[in-house]
Design a protein around this motif. Structure first.
Motif, PDB file in Angstrom:
ATOM      1  N   GLN A   1       1.760  -3.336  10.642  1.00 36.34           N
ATOM      2  CA  GLN A   1       3.180  -2.972  10.642  1.00 36.34           C
ATOM      3  C   GLN A   1       3.371  -1.491  10.317  1.00 36.34           C
ATOM      4  O   GLN A   1       4.059  -0.760  11.043  1.00 36.34           O
ATOM      5  CB  GLN A   1       3.931  -3.835   9.629  1.00 36.34           C
ATOM      6  N   TYR A   2       2.745  -1.045   9.225  1.00 38.82           N
ATOM      7  CA  TYR A   2       2.949   0.347   8.808  1.00 38.82           C
ATOM      8  C   TYR A   2       2.161   1.319   9.690  1.00 38.82           C
ATOM      9  O   TYR A   2       2.574   2.474   9.847  1.00 38.82           O
ATOM     10  CB  TYR A   2       2.578   0.520   7.333  1.00 38.82           C
TER      11      TYR A   2
ATOM     12  N   ALA B   1      -1.875   2.942   3.772  1.00 34.35           N
ATOM     13  CA  ALA B   1      -2.826   3.157   2.674  1.00 34.35           C
ATOM     14  C   ALA B   1      -2.709   2.053   1.618  1.00 34.35           C
ATOM     15  O   ALA B   1      -3.730   1.515   1.159  1.00 34.35           O
ATOM     16  CB  ALA B   1      -2.588   4.527   2.040  1.00 34.35           C
ATOM     17  N   THR B   2      -1.478   1.705   1.238  1.00 34.77           N
ATOM     18  CA  THR B   2      -1.300   0.645   0.241  1.00 34.77           C
ATOM     19  C   THR B   2      -1.732  -0.716   0.787  1.00 34.77           C
ATOM     20  O   THR B   2      -2.234  -1.555   0.037  1.00 34.77           O
ATOM     21  CB  THR B   2       0.169   0.577  -0.223  1.00 34.77           C
ATOM     22  N   SER B   3      -1.554  -0.922   2.078  1.00 35.32           N
ATOM     23  CA  SER B   3      -2.002  -2.171   2.697  1.00 35.32           C
ATOM     24  C   SER B   3      -3.528  -2.274   2.653  1.00 35.32           C
ATOM     25  O   SER B   3      -4.084  -3.347   2.391  1.00 35.32           O
ATOM     26  CB  SER B   3      -1.530  -2.247   4.152  1.00 35.32           C
TER      27      SER B   3
ATOM     28  N   LEU C   1       2.378   4.713  -4.768  1.00 26.57           N
ATOM     29  CA  LEU C   1       2.611   4.891  -3.331  1.00 26.57           C
ATOM     30  C   LEU C   1       3.683   3.935  -2.816  1.00 26.57           C
ATOM     31  O   LEU C   1       4.472   4.291  -1.934  1.00 26.57           O
ATOM     32  CB  LEU C   1       1.307   4.679  -2.558  1.00 26.57           C
ATOM     33  N   ASP C   2       3.726   2.716  -3.379  1.00 28.27           N
ATOM     34  CA  ASP C   2       4.743   1.741  -2.973  1.00 28.27           C
ATOM     35  C   ASP C   2       6.151   2.238  -3.290  1.00 28.27           C
ATOM     36  O   ASP C   2       7.100   1.940  -2.555  1.00 28.27           O
ATOM     37  CB  ASP C   2       4.499   0.399  -3.659  1.00 28.27           C
ATOM     38  N   ILE C   3       6.282   2.971  -4.388  1.00 30.14           N
ATOM     39  CA  ILE C   3       7.597   3.538  -4.732  1.00 30.14           C
ATOM     40  C   ILE C   3       8.049   4.504  -3.643  1.00 30.14           C
ATOM     41  O   ILE C   3       9.205   4.475  -3.195  1.00 30.14           O
ATOM     42  CB  ILE C   3       7.538   4.248  -6.099  1.00 30.14           C
TER      43      ILE C   3
END
Length: 259
Positions: free
Chosen positions: A18-19, A214-216, A187-189
Motif C-alpha cells: 500500500q505505502y 519503512a515502518t511496514s 516514523l508512524d507519527i
C-alpha cells in the motif's frame, strides 16, 4: 509458509504494498494510486479480529517493577488512544475496539454523506497518531530504565566479559528491540501527519509512502522475530520434556531389571 499463514504477517505485507504504491503515485491518479486504495480496503479482512489481541494486551498484567505512568501509557495504544473521548463512554470496551476500526468500512458502503465518512476517517487517524505518540513515550521511558540497569550491571561485571553474561545479553537484546520499536513509532507519527495532511508541503504523499513502507518493513521483521522466539521457546520446552521422559524410562527399565 508458516509466516504467511499469520493474518498479521499478511496484513503487514499488504501495508508495505500500500505505502509502496503511495510512494510511486505521489498522490497522482493512476495505476499506483488504484493499487494503494484497493490494498487499503483488502487489509481490513486481515484486521477483522485484531481487536481481540488488543483486548488481551489491555487486560494482561504489566511486568513487575514497571512505573505506573509507563504502565498506563502502555495500555493507551491498546485502546487506540482517544476512543473514549471520540465516541460515547457508555459503549462497552469491545465496542470501542470495533467502532473506529470498522466505522470507515461501514461508512464507505452504507453512508451517502461524504463529509461524515471523511470525519470518521480523520478521527481514526488522529487516534492512531495519539497511539504512536504514547508508544514513543513508553519506549523512551523503558529505554531509560534499561540503560540505568545495564550501567549498574556493567559496574558489577568490571572484572569479567559482560558479553558473556546472560543477564547483560538479554538486556542488550531487549534494548535493541525497544530501540527498533521507538524508531517505528516515531516514523508512524510522521506517516499519520502525512495522511492527515497537517503539513502538506513538508510531508508529501511521496514522503508518507516512503516512511510507511519503512515502518511496514520493520513490522514484518518484528512479526518474523516473534515467530522465531516462540519457535525457540517451543523447541526448548519439547527438549526438556523429552529429556524428562527419557530419564523416567531409564529409571523404570533399571528397576524392572533389578526386579
Amino acid at each position: 509458509v508458516l509466516y504467511l499463514n499469520k493474518a498479521e504477517a499478511r496484513d503487514k505485507i499488504c501495508r508495505a504494498i500500500q505505502y509502496g504504491s503511495k510512494f510511486l503515485s505521489n498522490g497522482q491518479p493512476g495505476t499506483a494510486q488504484n493499487v494503494d486504495k484497493s490494498t487499503s480496503l483488502a487489509r481490513k479482512v486481515f484486521r477483522l479480529f485484531k481487536f481481540v489481541n488488543d483486548l488481551h494486551g489491555l487486560i494482561s498484567p504489566v511486568p513487575q517493577g514497571t512505573p505506573l505512568p509507563l504502565a498506563l501509557l502502555g495500555k493507551v495504544p491498546k485502546m487506540h488512544c482517544c476512543q473514549l473521548s471520540c465516541f460515547s463512554i457508555k459503549l462497552s470496551g469491545l465496542a470501542e475496539q470495533v467502532s473506529i476500526r470498522y466505522a470507515i468500512c461501514y461508512a464507505r458502503s452504507h453512508l451517502q454523506n461524504k463529509e461524515r465518512t471523511e470525519l470518521i476517517g480523520r478521527i481514526s487517524l488522529f487516534c492512531w497518531m495519539g497511539s504512536s505518540i504514547c508508544t514513543t513515550l513508553v519506549e523512551l521511558g523503558e529505554l531509560r530504565r534499561l540503560s540505568k540497569s545495564m550501567k549498574k550491571l556493567e559496574k558489577n561485571l568490571k572484572d569479567s566479559d559482560k558479553h558473556k553474561n546472560e543477564e547483560y545479553c538479554a538486556k542488550l537484546q531487549k534494548s535493541n528491540e525497544r530501540t527498533l520499536a521507538l524508531v517505528k513509532a516515531g516514523l508512524d507519527i510522521v506517516v499519520a501527519v502525512g495522511l492527515l495532511q497537517l503539513a502538506p508541503k513538508k510531508v508529501t504523499p511521496r514522503v508518507t509512502g516512503a516512511l510507511g513502507f519503512a515502518t511496514s518493513f520493520i513490522s514484518c521483521y518484528q512479526v518474523f522475530d516473534s515467530m522465531l522466539a516462540d519457535k525457540v521457546v517451543l523447541c526448548v520446552a519439547v527438549a526438556s520434556i523429552t529429556t524428562q521422559v527419557q530419564g523416567k524410562l531409564k529409571w523404570e527399565a533399571c528397576f524392572a531389571h533389578q526386579a
